[in-house]
Design a protein around this motif. Sequence first.
Motif, PDB file in Angstrom:
ATOM      1  N   CYS A 173     -20.951   8.182  35.310  1.00  0.00           N
ATOM      2  CA  CYS A 173     -21.749   7.434  34.346  1.00  0.00           C
ATOM      3  C   CYS A 173     -22.237   8.393  33.273  1.00  0.00           C
ATOM      4  O   CYS A 173     -22.845   9.426  33.581  1.00  0.00           O
ATOM      5  CB  CYS A 173     -22.942   6.781  35.039  1.00  0.00           C
ATOM      6  SG  CYS A 173     -24.095   5.982  33.892  1.00  0.00           S
ATOM      7  N   ASP A 174     -21.969   8.055  32.038  1.00  0.00           N
ATOM      8  CA  ASP A 174     -22.515   8.799  30.911  1.00  0.00           C
ATOM      9  C   ASP A 174     -23.663   7.983  30.349  1.00  0.00           C
ATOM     10  O   ASP A 174     -23.478   6.861  29.881  1.00  0.00           O
ATOM     11  CB  ASP A 174     -21.437   9.057  29.849  1.00  0.00           C
ATOM     12  CG  ASP A 174     -20.453  10.118  30.306  1.00  0.00           C
ATOM     13  OD1 ASP A 174     -20.906  11.132  30.870  1.00  0.00           O
ATOM     14  OD2 ASP A 174     -19.244   9.933  30.115  1.00  0.00           O
TER      15      ASP A 174
ATOM     16  N   ARG B  15     -24.709  13.146  32.192  1.00  0.00           N
ATOM     17  CA  ARG B  15     -23.678  12.631  33.099  1.00  0.00           C
ATOM     18  C   ARG B  15     -24.213  12.534  34.520  1.00  0.00           C
ATOM     19  O   ARG B  15     -24.887  13.435  35.010  1.00  0.00           O
ATOM     20  CB  ARG B  15     -22.447  13.526  33.058  1.00  0.00           C
ATOM     21  CG  ARG B  15     -21.349  13.042  34.007  1.00  0.00           C
ATOM     22  CD  ARG B  15     -20.021  13.631  33.679  1.00  0.00           C
ATOM     23  NE  ARG B  15     -19.437  12.794  32.633  1.00  0.00           N
ATOM     24  CZ  ARG B  15     -18.146  12.779  32.353  1.00  0.00           C
ATOM     25  NH1 ARG B  15     -17.316  13.576  32.988  1.00  0.00           N
ATOM     26  NH2 ARG B  15     -17.684  11.996  31.402  1.00  0.00           N
TER      27      ARG B  15
ATOM     28  N   GLU C 201     -23.783  -1.707  28.551  1.00  0.00           N
ATOM     29  CA  GLU C 201     -22.943  -0.934  29.448  1.00  0.00           C
ATOM     30  C   GLU C 201     -21.494  -1.314  29.182  1.00  0.00           C
ATOM     31  O   GLU C 201     -21.168  -2.490  29.098  1.00  0.00           O
ATOM     32  CB  GLU C 201     -23.270  -1.226  30.913  1.00  0.00           C
ATOM     33  CG  GLU C 201     -24.636  -0.763  31.343  1.00  0.00           C
ATOM     34  CD  GLU C 201     -24.924  -1.124  32.783  1.00  0.00           C
ATOM     35  OE1 GLU C 201     -24.246  -0.575  33.686  1.00  0.00           O
ATOM     36  OE2 GLU C 201     -25.814  -1.962  32.998  1.00  0.00           O
ATOM     37  N   CYS C 202     -20.668  -0.298  29.059  1.00  0.00           N
ATOM     38  CA  CYS C 202     -19.223  -0.497  28.989  1.00  0.00           C
ATOM     39  C   CYS C 202     -18.668   0.109  30.262  1.00  0.00           C
ATOM     40  O   CYS C 202     -18.826   1.317  30.495  1.00  0.00           O
ATOM     41  CB  CYS C 202     -18.643   0.186  27.751  1.00  0.00           C
ATOM     42  SG  CYS C 202     -16.855  -0.049  27.613  1.00  0.00           S
TER      43      CYS C 202
ATOM     44  N   TYR D 221     -16.410   3.814  36.181  1.00  0.00           N
ATOM     45  CA  TYR D 221     -16.985   4.530  35.037  1.00  0.00           C
ATOM     46  C   TYR D 221     -17.932   3.593  34.297  1.00  0.00           C
ATOM     47  O   TYR D 221     -17.646   2.408  34.138  1.00  0.00           O
ATOM     48  CB  TYR D 221     -15.898   5.007  34.066  1.00  0.00           C
ATOM     49  CG  TYR D 221     -16.477   5.690  32.850  1.00  0.00           C
ATOM     50  CD1 TYR D 221     -16.951   6.994  32.933  1.00  0.00           C
ATOM     51  CD2 TYR D 221     -16.601   5.026  31.638  1.00  0.00           C
ATOM     52  CE1 TYR D 221     -17.527   7.616  31.818  1.00  0.00           C
ATOM     53  CE2 TYR D 221     -17.167   5.640  30.537  1.00  0.00           C
ATOM     54  CZ  TYR D 221     -17.629   6.934  30.635  1.00  0.00           C
ATOM     55  OH  TYR D 221     -18.210   7.550  29.551  1.00  0.00           O
ATOM     56  N   SER D 222     -19.055   4.150  33.872  1.00  0.00           N
ATOM     57  CA  SER D 222     -20.008   3.382  33.068  1.00  0.00           C
ATOM     58  C   SER D 222     -20.490   4.231  31.911  1.00  0.00           C
ATOM     59  O   SER D 222     -20.907   5.377  32.105  1.00  0.00           O
ATOM     60  CB  SER D 222     -21.214   2.956  33.912  1.00  0.00           C
ATOM     61  OG  SER D 222     -22.183   2.313  33.096  1.00  0.00           O
ATOM     62  N   ARG D 223     -20.402   3.672  30.736  1.00  0.00           N
ATOM     63  CA  ARG D 223     -21.023   4.271  29.543  1.00  0.00           C
ATOM     64  C   ARG D 223     -22.277   3.445  29.301  1.00  0.00           C
ATOM     65  O   ARG D 223     -22.190   2.284  28.912  1.00  0.00           O
ATOM     66  CB  ARG D 223     -20.074   4.203  28.351  1.00  0.00           C
ATOM     67  CG  ARG D 223     -20.674   4.752  27.082  1.00  0.00           C
ATOM     68  CD  ARG D 223     -20.860   6.241  27.169  1.00  0.00           C
ATOM     69  NE  ARG D 223     -21.256   6.747  25.871  1.00  0.00           N
ATOM     70  CZ  ARG D 223     -21.980   7.836  25.713  1.00  0.00           C
ATOM     71  NH1 ARG D 223     -22.340   8.541  26.751  1.00  0.00           N
ATOM     72  NH2 ARG D 223     -22.313   8.236  24.527  1.00  0.00           N
TER      73      ARG D 223
ATOM     74  N   ILE E 150     -25.720   2.697  27.461  1.00  0.00           N
ATOM     75  CA  ILE E 150     -26.290   2.950  26.143  1.00  0.00           C
ATOM     76  C   ILE E 150     -27.643   2.256  26.039  1.00  0.00           C
ATOM     77  O   ILE E 150     -27.743   1.042  26.238  1.00  0.00           O
ATOM     78  CB  ILE E 150     -25.353   2.428  25.036  1.00  0.00           C
ATOM     79  CG1 ILE E 150     -23.975   3.082  25.170  1.00  0.00           C
ATOM     80  CG2 ILE E 150     -25.950   2.662  23.655  1.00  0.00           C
ATOM     81  CD1 ILE E 150     -22.879   2.383  24.415  1.00  0.00           C
TER      82      ILE E 150
END
Length: 126
Positions: A35-36, A41, A92-93, A103-105, A107
Amino acid sequence: MTTSPALRTALAYHQAWTNHDLDTAMTHIADDIVCDAPAGRIEGSEAYRGFMGPFVDILKNATLIAAFGDDDTAVIVYDTESVPVASAPAAECVTVRNGLITYSRFIFDRTPFDAARAAAGQHVNP
């Protein structure tokens, strides 16, 4: 009902944690998630649980704004109300593989949370 496998997973995860059910939310998270997030991270499901747990504890309400997805990727946009912050929009993407978020981006704007901590006399991370 959505036909997007990634969106179904993302929405199930979102519904669980926004209903204060972190255990169920974590069933949608891969052991090796990356996850960013604005704080940096986060790697692995235990670290991710440690990241999400404190926020779930102070969450009062969440409103889903939009959600889109395809076979492998989903984006969800929402607004949260928490104990220290009345409105904190986020997005979240996520990437989904075999029904799990790998994986999660993540924001969101940390500014309102930093201001709330400062007002309470707590240390604010730079």
